[in-house]
Design a protein around this motif. Sequence first.
Motif, short mmCIF file in Angstrom:
data_model
loop_
_atom_site.label_atom_id
_atom_site.label_comp_id
_atom_site.label_asym_id
_atom_site.label_seq_id
_atom_site.Cartn_x
_atom_site.Cartn_y
_atom_site.Cartn_z
N LEU A 189 0.05 8.39 4.30
CA LEU A 189 1.51 7.59 4.48
C LEU A 189 1.69 8.43 5.70
O LEU A 189 2.58 7.27 5.87
N ASP B 160 0.64 -0.83 0.40
CA ASP B 160 0.12 0.17 0.17
C ASP B 160 0.81 0.93 0.09
O ASP B 160 0.30 2.61 -0.51
N GLU B 161 2.18 0.93 0.76
CA GLU B 161 3.09 2.63 0.72
C GLU B 161 3.01 2.75 -0.44
O GLU B 161 3.29 3.98 -1.09
N ARG C 81 -5.26 16.47 -3.47
CA ARG C 81 -5.18 15.11 -3.55
C ARG C 81 -4.18 15.14 -3.14
O ARG C 81 -3.30 13.78 -2.30
N LEU C 82 -2.68 15.80 -3.18
CA LEU C 82 -1.35 15.72 -2.93
C LEU C 82 -1.85 15.27 -1.28
O LEU C 82 -0.81 14.17 -0.59
N LYS D 204 2.09 2.23 -3.69
CA LYS D 204 1.13 2.82 -4.03
C LYS D 204 0.60 4.26 -3.78
O LYS D 204 0.93 4.92 -4.62
N LEU D 205 0.60 4.35 -2.66
CA LEU D 205 0.49 6.42 -2.43
C LEU D 205 1.99 7.04 -3.01
O LEU D 205 1.95 7.67 -3.19
N GLN D 206 2.94 6.30 -2.37
CA GLN D 206 4.15 6.90 -3.18
C GLN D 206 4.34 7.04 -4.34
O GLN D 206 5.23 8.28 -4.85
N GLY E 190 1.36 7.57 -6.23
CA GLY E 190 0.48 8.52 -6.65
C GLY E 190 1.19 10.13 -6.38
O GLY E 190 0.84 11.54 -7.37
N ARG E 191 1.81 9.86 -4.68
CA ARG E 191 2.63 11.36 -4.81
C ARG E 191 3.47 11.54 -5.44
O ARG E 191 3.54 12.63 -5.66
N SER F 243 -3.74 14.94 0.71
CA SER F 243 -4.63 13.41 1.23
C SER F 243 -3.58 12.42 1.17
O SER F 243 -3.49 11.43 1.79
N LEU F 244 -2.54 11.94 -0.36
CA LEU F 244 -1.84 11.07 -0.04
C LEU F 244 -0.53 11.07 0.97
O LEU F 244 -0.36 10.29 1.72
#
Length: 647
Positions: free
Chosen positions: A428, A217-218, A420-421, A220-222, A224-225, A423-424
């Motif tokens: 994170l 999951d991390e 959005r960032l 995926k978030l990274q 997106g970041r 939220s990411l």
Amino acid sequence: MKVRITGWRAKNLRGYLRDIEIDLSSQPKRWTLLQMPNGTGKTTTMRLFRDALTGATLSSAEVNSLKADDTVEHGMFELSLMIDDEPWRVEMSFDFRTGRCEYSTTSVGIRSGGNKPGRLPTVLRDTLQKGITELFVFDGELAAEIIELGAKRADNSIRALYKLDSFGELERDIDAQVKKRRNNAASISAATTKNSIDRFTRELEEAETTLAHLQRDERKLQSGRIEAEKAIAELESKIGELSSQQEKYSDELAEINQQILQDKSAISELTAHSTELFRSPPLFHDTVRERLDSLGGTMQKLKLPRTMSEEFFLQLADDANHSCICGRELGPVERETIRKNAKEFLGHDQIAVVNQMKLALRDSGQSGETLGNALEQLRTARDRLQMAEQRKLRIEDELEEAGLTEIGEFKDEKSKISFRLESLLEALDKLAGDHFDFSDIAWKSNIPACKREVKARQRKRDTAAGTYEFIQKTEALKALVKSVESNAITRLRRRIKSSTNKNLEDILANEQLRVASIDGSLRLTTDDLELKTSVSEGQKLAVSYAFLTALLAEAPHRFPFIVDSPAVSLDVEIRRTVGELIPPLFEQMIIFVISSEREGFAETFFSRGDENVEFITISIDPVTGRPAQKKGQKDFRSFHTNLGGSV
């Protein structure tokens, strides 16, 4: 290791490889330029170079794609090398009926001489692995990958060339030893102990599985970041370009952008400096420094530690001699008294620790900047940055009100992405932030907490298996390996970044483009843009040359540099600069060019002397399809073709 290519030959393969032999001699000239039309097999030759060196396994489709035409059933490619002044030949035999490729090697070594089936020996192929070979047999796609935001190509190149991957192999070897120790312990344990181990193992596997999911999951978030930050950077670049076009604000914006870059750089440096001061007790606060100074003075006054150690007296009591070093007779009573009183003295290891404390305490009284001073400077830099950013926003608002609606659209889009960032980043932080105030059940949703849970369950399982002490030592060893690896990659990144920027100053003399950092990929910057995300094909190629020459110039091995169409996307002036600066950095270069690259690039070799440069011109007879080979500068200069396409 020193590798040189001395020639190659081929039969029944596509393009000029239908029937060709290139002989560069056992002492090849420093630079070889092969001029060929597009579509005659330059890219195929580069691919065969890499396959021969690495011993790649080819699929049936890959084998059949090499054949000259449907009438041929067999083909071959042979690469001749000098490896540490020892001749080698690698032959690839192709059977187009079965779609198979078989290797054989020939050498003249005392133990390994003769012709043998198979690839190059493992020790050579490990050095010539795919990640390294792609650097000196230059793949055109590498230019884009090296500077792609979020990619790991630049880092992987450094790791491969300097063998940093061996650290990972060492960690796996350590883990293998741990696993072996655990299995041995479990196999000889009593039934009750084995049941405990099995239960603790199941609990550990549960925590490890949870950790793997959280880390996924991390990632995926990274990802997106990174995408959001890239999009914001591009929008800021567009806003900046529109704003700077307004003559009224251009000078002020240039000043603000310069101020923002300086403040961000200062904040980064001061943050790192503050962290260092925080870790140094004497610099944390004046009161702490005074108390440490007092402790150091006390230890000096009391002459601690004592110069004699416990081991000295124990050795004296156990000595086979019947007398002390002072000449007194030693009997059972005296020896027992010595052993008893020896405990009043420190051991060798304790003396070493106390001496290190004395040395540190002696230096603790030295004056220096305190943490409070550094934090005040950091606060000031942040205030300046905030003011500069507010000035920039004010100008953008004025331009939007004056009718530049595009700025407003870009700002709205940037605001959405920024939301959005945020939220990411919040997700994170919850996922990867180290929040010690989380409850015990939080380990299922927080990576640091989950790692602590894994470690606790590992300790239970390892203690049950009787291997805890062994595991602790291996963990300490792995931590040391990771530290050495981290320091090595950091130093190499810093050194290669500096050399790359020096090369860029020469190659792109009229541009401000330079490398800001090497973090997986090459992150580019200019005087006006903190992060340069959009570059032309020519700039990509120029940056790649600057990086590769910096990377290979101080490499532990000496390789040839082989490149296909090195200047086709560069303008004439940059071609000339690349042609003058890059070749002297390599002991051997093999360069495939087309006629249009003579201007600016190939012409820089005309004055280097025939004893240093081999000019080879290859053309394909349009009727027979057979290649014709001519050597010399005269034919090279006059050759011209209108053929197009690529292979």
